[in-house]
Design an enzyme around this catalytic site. Structure first.
Site, PDB file in Angstrom:
ATOM      1  N   HIS A 123       5.257 -13.490  14.939  1.00 48.71           N
ATOM      2  CA  HIS A 123       5.221 -12.037  14.733  1.00 48.71           C
ATOM      3  C   HIS A 123       5.990 -11.279  15.813  1.00 48.71           C
ATOM      4  O   HIS A 123       5.813 -10.070  15.974  1.00 48.71           O
ATOM      5  CB  HIS A 123       3.767 -11.532  14.667  1.00 48.71           C
ATOM      6  CG  HIS A 123       3.061 -11.951  13.408  1.00 48.71           C
ATOM      7  ND1 HIS A 123       1.699 -11.849  13.239  1.00 48.71           N
ATOM      8  CD2 HIS A 123       3.535 -12.489  12.253  1.00 48.71           C
ATOM      9  CE1 HIS A 123       1.378 -12.300  12.027  1.00 48.71           C
ATOM     10  NE2 HIS A 123       2.467 -12.695  11.423  1.00 48.71           N
ATOM     11  N   THR A 192      -7.973 -16.638  15.097  1.00 48.58           N
ATOM     12  CA  THR A 192      -7.291 -15.837  14.072  1.00 48.58           C
ATOM     13  C   THR A 192      -8.200 -15.661  12.868  1.00 48.58           C
ATOM     14  O   THR A 192      -8.923 -16.584  12.495  1.00 48.58           O
ATOM     15  CB  THR A 192      -5.947 -16.454  13.629  1.00 48.58           C
ATOM     16  OG1 THR A 192      -5.400 -15.651  12.575  1.00 48.58           O
ATOM     17  CG2 THR A 192      -6.056 -17.897  13.173  1.00 48.58           C
TER      18      THR A 192
HETATM   19  P1  OAD Z   1      -7.592 -10.495  13.879  1.00 50.56           P
HETATM   20  O1  OAD Z   1      -8.043  -9.321  14.665  1.00 50.56           O
HETATM   21  O2  OAD Z   1      -7.414 -10.333  12.419  1.00 50.56           O
HETATM   22  O3  OAD Z   1      -8.627 -11.692  14.085  1.00 50.56           O
HETATM   23  C1  OAD Z   1      -9.074 -12.076  15.351  1.00 50.56           C
HETATM   24  C2  OAD Z   1      -9.956 -13.280  15.181  1.00 50.56           C
HETATM   25  O4  OAD Z   1     -10.333 -13.719  16.479  1.00 50.56           O
HETATM   26  C3  OAD Z   1     -11.251 -13.024  14.394  1.00 50.56           C
HETATM   27  O5  OAD Z   1     -11.407 -14.049  13.429  1.00 50.56           O
HETATM   28  C4  OAD Z   1     -12.351 -13.104  15.468  1.00 50.56           C
HETATM   29  O6  OAD Z   1     -13.555 -13.647  14.961  1.00 50.56           O
HETATM   30  C5  OAD Z   1     -11.717 -14.051  16.471  1.00 50.56           C
HETATM   31  N1  OAD Z   1     -12.163 -13.899  17.858  1.00 50.56           N
HETATM   32  C6  OAD Z   1     -12.498 -12.763  18.521  1.00 50.56           C
HETATM   33  N2  OAD Z   1     -12.781 -13.024  19.796  1.00 50.56           N
HETATM   34  C7  OAD Z   1     -12.634 -14.363  19.971  1.00 50.56           C
HETATM   35  C8  OAD Z   1     -12.774 -15.251  21.068  1.00 50.56           C
HETATM   36  N3  OAD Z   1     -13.118 -14.807  22.280  1.00 50.56           N
HETATM   37  N4  OAD Z   1     -12.525 -16.579  20.878  1.00 50.56           N
HETATM   38  C9  OAD Z   1     -12.182 -17.033  19.638  1.00 50.56           C
HETATM   39  N5  OAD Z   1     -12.040 -16.240  18.569  1.00 50.56           N
HETATM   40  C10 OAD Z   1     -12.243 -14.929  18.716  1.00 50.56           C
HETATM   41  O7  OAD Z   1      -6.269 -11.050  14.600  1.00 50.56           O
HETATM   42  P2  OAD Z   1      -5.160 -12.046  14.017  1.00 50.56           P
HETATM   43  O8  OAD Z   1      -5.758 -13.110  13.181  1.00 50.56           O
HETATM   44  O9  OAD Z   1      -4.302 -12.429  15.149  1.00 50.56           O
HETATM   45  O10 OAD Z   1       0.068  -8.805  12.736  1.00 50.56           O
HETATM   46  O11 OAD Z   1      -4.368 -11.057  13.075  1.00 50.56           O
HETATM   47  C11 OAD Z   1      -3.226 -11.515  12.433  1.00 50.56           C
HETATM   48  C12 OAD Z   1      -2.170 -10.444  12.403  1.00 50.56           C
HETATM   49  O12 OAD Z   1      -2.705  -9.249  11.857  1.00 50.56           O
HETATM   50  C13 OAD Z   1      -1.660 -10.030  13.770  1.00 50.56           C
HETATM   51  O13 OAD Z   1      -0.663 -10.869  14.271  1.00 50.56           O
HETATM   52  C14 OAD Z   1      -1.133  -8.668  13.493  1.00 50.56           C
HETATM   53  C15 OAD Z   1      -2.239  -8.117  12.645  1.00 50.56           C
HETATM   54  O14 OAD Z   1      -1.887  -7.103  11.768  1.00 50.56           O
HETATM   55  C16 OAD Z   1       1.154  -8.149  13.086  1.00 50.56           C
HETATM   56  O15 OAD Z   1       1.184  -7.372  14.019  1.00 50.56           O
HETATM   57  C17 OAD Z   1       2.349  -8.457  12.243  1.00 50.56           C
END
Ligand code: OAD
Length: 246
Positions: A123, A192
């Site tokens: 990304h 994620t």
């Molecule tokens: P999300 O905010 O969608 O998800 C974060 C994940 O991390 C969730 O499943 C939480 O349960 C988990 N989480 C939170 N704290 C944690 C910890 N301390 N240890 C382990 N897990 C934890 O973020 P992404 O999956 O990265 O796109 O989102 C994907 C994309 O959506 C991003 O790259 C961004 C966003 O729109 C773009 O900017 C293109």
């Protein structure tokens, strides 16, 4: 969650010890414990901010200053954050495994700062700027850019070097991530929500190509039920255990 005989750390350590090729997919959750907000969880950015006003090509065309203010604010938060023990454990794992690829959805650069080498930023990178006129890319690590929207030396308007909703992923980076997922003996999916495609598709890709897949996440996700092991733990709890000798 699938049943496993020993504790999750031991199971994954065994997989890693037997693996010659390891791939990792990380998301915002790995940087949460460094103080960087995630997108969808409690306190997540998309709970307060509307992506369609900030992080789409249309939003940028309509109001580049507003879009840039948001990225500048995030740059400021990220600039004060330090990589955590989860990032560090992945950097150490890379040093131990013959073939290792880290595909990250994060734009924060914390994997670089923790010492990871082979990083596929599917990304993009918030510290990269790209000219909308001449397409030149450059790095600017100042936490706060003095002039918004920033300009290229050609006079063109610069945009953040990140992937917006509705845009394709950088082709070479994405195809390397697909290759790594297909070749992996083990895939770790860390922090994620596995909701955003095509990145989340790496999980199914790796699994159908025969990889053992372990998810590390504090919450359940759409891939929790299909992976070989779903480990409900934070990144800084789980990942350091994977580099312990026993
Ligand atoms: P999300 O905010 O969608 O998800 C974060 C994940 O991390 C969730 O499943 C939480 O349960 C988990 N989480 C939170 N704290 C944690 C910890 N301390 N240890 C382990 N897990 C934890 O973020 P992404 O999956 O990265 O796109 O989102 C994907 C994309 O959506 C991003 O790259 C961004 C966003 O729109 C773009 O900017 C293109």
């Amino acid at each position: 969650m699938h049943a496993f005989q020993s504790d999750p750390a031991e199971t994954v350590r065994e997989w890693l010890a037997a693996a010659s090729s390891v791939a990792v997919l990380t998301g915002a959750g790995i940087s949460a414990e460094s103080g960087i907000p995630t997108f969808r969880g409690p306190g997540g950015l998309w709970r307060t901010y509307r992506a369609e006003y900030l992080a789409t090509p249309q939003a940028f065309a309509r109001d580049p200053h507003l879009s840039w203010e948001w990225y500048n604010w995030r740059r400021g938060i990220i600039a004060t954050a330090e990589p955590n023990t989860g990032h560090a454990a992945l950097a150490e794992l890379e040093r131990r495994v013959p073939s290792f690829t880290l595909a990250t959805q994060n734009v924060d650069g914390l994997h670089d700062r923790a010492g990871s080498r082979r990083i596929l930023k599917v990304h993009g990178d918030i510290w990269t700027l790209r000219c909308t006129a001449c397409t030149r890319e450059w790095s600017d690590r100042r936490p706060s850019l003095p002039e918004l929207p920033p300009k290229c030396e050609c006079g063109g308007l610069a945009r953040p070097g990140v992937v917006w909703f509705g845009e394709g992923l950088p082709e070479d980076v994405w195809s390397a991530a697909v290759d790594a997922a297909r070749a992996a003996d083990v895939l770790l999916v860390v922090g994620t929500s596995a909701l955003v495609y095509p990145a989340a598709g790496l999980v199914q890709l790796a699994q159908s190509a025969g990889a053992k897949v372990a998810e590390i996440n504090v919450a359940e996700t759409p891939v929790s039920a299909m992976v070989d092991l779903s480990w409900r733990a934070s990144a800084t709890t789980a990942l350091p255990q994977l580099i312990q000798s026993a």
